[in-house]
Design a protein around this motif. Structure first.
Motif, PDB file in Angstrom:
ATOM      1  N   THR A   1       0.868  -1.247   0.086  1.00  0.00           N
ATOM      2  CA  THR A   1       0.227  -0.025   0.043  1.00  0.00           C
ATOM      3  C   THR A   1       0.855   1.465  -0.200  1.00  0.00           C
ATOM      4  OG1 THR A   1      -0.182   0.109   2.425  1.00  0.00           O
ATOM      5  CG2 THR A   1      -1.919  -1.038   1.177  1.00  0.00           C
TER       6      THR A   1
ATOM      7  N   LYS B   1      -2.590   1.141   5.917  1.00  0.00           N
ATOM      8  CA  LYS B   1      -3.991   0.835   5.739  1.00  0.00           C
ATOM      9  C   LYS B   1      -4.980   1.529   7.042  1.00  0.00           C
ATOM     10  CE  LYS B   1      -7.284  -2.965   4.898  1.00  0.00           C
ATOM     11  NZ  LYS B   1      -7.880  -3.869   5.865  1.00  0.00           N
ATOM     12  N   LYS B   2      -6.028   2.029   6.886  1.00  0.00           N
ATOM     13  CA  LYS B   2      -6.787   2.237   7.979  1.00  0.00           C
ATOM     14  C   LYS B   2      -7.756   1.238   8.247  1.00  0.00           C
ATOM     15  CE  LYS B   2      -9.189   5.347  10.600  1.00  0.00           C
ATOM     16  NZ  LYS B   2      -8.597   5.660  11.741  1.00  0.00           N
ATOM     17  N   ASN B   3      -7.407   0.746   9.469  1.00  0.00           N
ATOM     18  CA  ASN B   3      -8.221  -0.235   9.851  1.00  0.00           C
ATOM     19  C   ASN B   3      -9.444   0.202  10.858  1.00  0.00           C
ATOM     20  OD1 ASN B   3      -6.925  -2.490   9.073  1.00  0.00           O
ATOM     21  ND2 ASN B   3      -5.260  -2.173  10.601  1.00  0.00           N
TER      22      ASN B   3
ATOM     23  N   VAL C   1     -13.655   5.177   4.078  1.00  0.00           N
ATOM     24  CA  VAL C   1     -12.437   4.586   4.865  1.00  0.00           C
ATOM     25  C   VAL C   1     -12.192   3.194   3.844  1.00  0.00           C
ATOM     26  CG1 VAL C   1     -11.586   2.913   6.606  1.00  0.00           C
ATOM     27  CG2 VAL C   1     -12.998   4.999   7.237  1.00  0.00           C
ATOM     28  N   ASP C   2     -13.321   2.568   3.362  1.00  0.00           N
ATOM     29  CA  ASP C   2     -12.909   1.589   2.373  1.00  0.00           C
ATOM     30  C   ASP C   2     -12.102   1.875   1.304  1.00  0.00           C
ATOM     31  OD1 ASP C   2     -12.960  -1.273   1.891  1.00  0.00           O
ATOM     32  OD2 ASP C   2     -14.890  -1.195   1.017  1.00  0.00           O
TER      33      ASP C   2
ATOM     34  N   ASN D   1      -8.383   2.802   1.600  1.00  0.00           N
ATOM     35  CA  ASN D   1      -7.870   1.683   1.418  1.00  0.00           C
ATOM     36  C   ASN D   1      -7.542   0.914   0.285  1.00  0.00           C
ATOM     37  OD1 ASN D   1      -7.172   1.548   4.319  1.00  0.00           O
ATOM     38  ND2 ASN D   1      -9.016   0.318   4.726  1.00  0.00           N
ATOM     39  N   GLN D   2      -8.678   1.105  -0.671  1.00  0.00           N
ATOM     40  CA  GLN D   2      -8.742   0.464  -2.039  1.00  0.00           C
ATOM     41  C   GLN D   2      -7.879   1.296  -2.896  1.00  0.00           C
ATOM     42  OE1 GLN D   2     -12.291  -0.562  -4.053  1.00  0.00           O
ATOM     43  NE2 GLN D   2     -13.433  -0.504  -2.045  1.00  0.00           N
TER      44      GLN D   2
ATOM     45  N   ASN E   1      -5.632   3.231  -2.039  1.00  0.00           N
ATOM     46  CA  ASN E   1      -4.187   3.380  -1.466  1.00  0.00           C
ATOM     47  C   ASN E   1      -3.381   2.087  -1.838  1.00  0.00           C
ATOM     48  OD1 ASN E   1      -2.184   3.735   0.482  1.00  0.00           O
ATOM     49  ND2 ASN E   1      -3.327   3.212   2.154  1.00  0.00           N
ATOM     50  N   MET E   2      -4.212   0.955  -2.215  1.00  0.00           N
ATOM     51  CA  MET E   2      -3.422  -0.235  -2.433  1.00  0.00           C
ATOM     52  C   MET E   2      -3.411  -0.185  -4.184  1.00  0.00           C
ATOM     53  SD  MET E   2      -4.595  -3.948  -1.246  1.00  0.00           S
ATOM     54  CE  MET E   2      -5.690  -4.556  -2.235  1.00  0.00           C
TER      55      MET E   2
ATOM     56  N   GLN F   1      -5.901  10.847   5.318  1.00  0.00           N
ATOM     57  CA  GLN F   1      -5.679   9.945   6.433  1.00  0.00           C
ATOM     58  C   GLN F   1      -5.563  10.648   7.783  1.00  0.00           C
ATOM     59  OE1 GLN F   1      -1.560   8.837   6.193  1.00  0.00           O
ATOM     60  NE2 GLN F   1      -2.123   6.499   6.901  1.00  0.00           N
TER      61      GLN F   1
END
Length: 215
Positions: free
Chosen positions: A11, A15-17, A61-62, A65-66, A68-69, A122
């Motif tokens: 990433t 990643k934001k959990n 948030v999802d 993360n997507q 980001n990847m 973030q």
């Protein structure tokens, strides 16, 4: 040497959990389950009895993360040399400002712009007053406008990847992943009217194509 196969787990930012066991975690699981059904228009709808702000927060948030990847897979091709300006095709160029540290929009390279952008997102997601993760803590009055700004900016990363790096995405055989992620993102922002149509112009043709397949 980097092993093949490890690329997709790289990433750009951490990643934001979402904390396990929380209501938002349950919502995320619900979103993932409905996504698996293949009907994206239905998957983005607000689940019955749920809070709209919370649904938008979990999905934001999802998407972070997507993206980001996805951006993490092509960072080596997005450089100061290859992308001296942050653009989405020849007609659209973005200048960075966050309203606090950088008030006057600055022209910068795409990697720098995306670094500013992802760091800024973030910071918003980590701010408990904006994105409360505890049950019963209300969302602030300005939540929707902050979420809209985040999503508008995340769209620009998709637009840059599609316009400037799609050949790299194809070489890495990531296009199905990118298309599914973007389609989910677009259906979500359309369902709740979160991004102005003018902002979506750089990918208008693609958006129409993705939408027409689902009619």
């Amino acid at each position: 040497m980097e092993k093949s196969g490890s690329r997709s787990s790289k990433t750009f930012k951490p990643k934001k959990n979402i904390p396990e066991g929380s209501h938002q975690y349950e919502l995320l699981k619900h979103a993932e389950a409905t996504l698996g059904s293949g009907n994206l228009r239905q998957a983005v709808m607000l689940p019955e009895g749920e809070d709209l702000n919370e649904w938008i927060a979990v999905n934001t948030v999802d998407f972070f993360n997507q993206i980001n990847m996805l951006y993490g897979t092509i960072t080596e091709f997005c450089t100061e040399v290859s992308c001296p300006v942050m653009s989405a095709g020849p007609r659209y160029e973005y200048h960075w400002a966050d309203g606090t540290n950088i008030k006057k929009p600055i022209k910068c390279s795409a990697p720098k712009y995306i670094d500013y952008l992802m760091t800024w997102v973030q910071d918003q997601l980590d701010d408990e007053t904006l994105f409360p993760s505890k049950i019963g803590v209300p969302f602030p009055k300005n939540f929707m406008s902050v979420a809209k700004t985040i999503l508008k900016r995340l769209f620009r990363v998709y637009a840059h990847i599609y316009h400037q790096h799609f050949d790299s995405v194809m070489r890495l055989q990531e296009e199905a992943h990118l298309n599914t992620s973007f389609k989910h993102f677009i259906f979500f922002v359309q369902e709740f009217n979160l991004i102005d149509r003018r902002e979506l112009a750089p990918l208008q043709e693609l958006i129409e194509k993705l939408g027409s397949k689902d009619r």
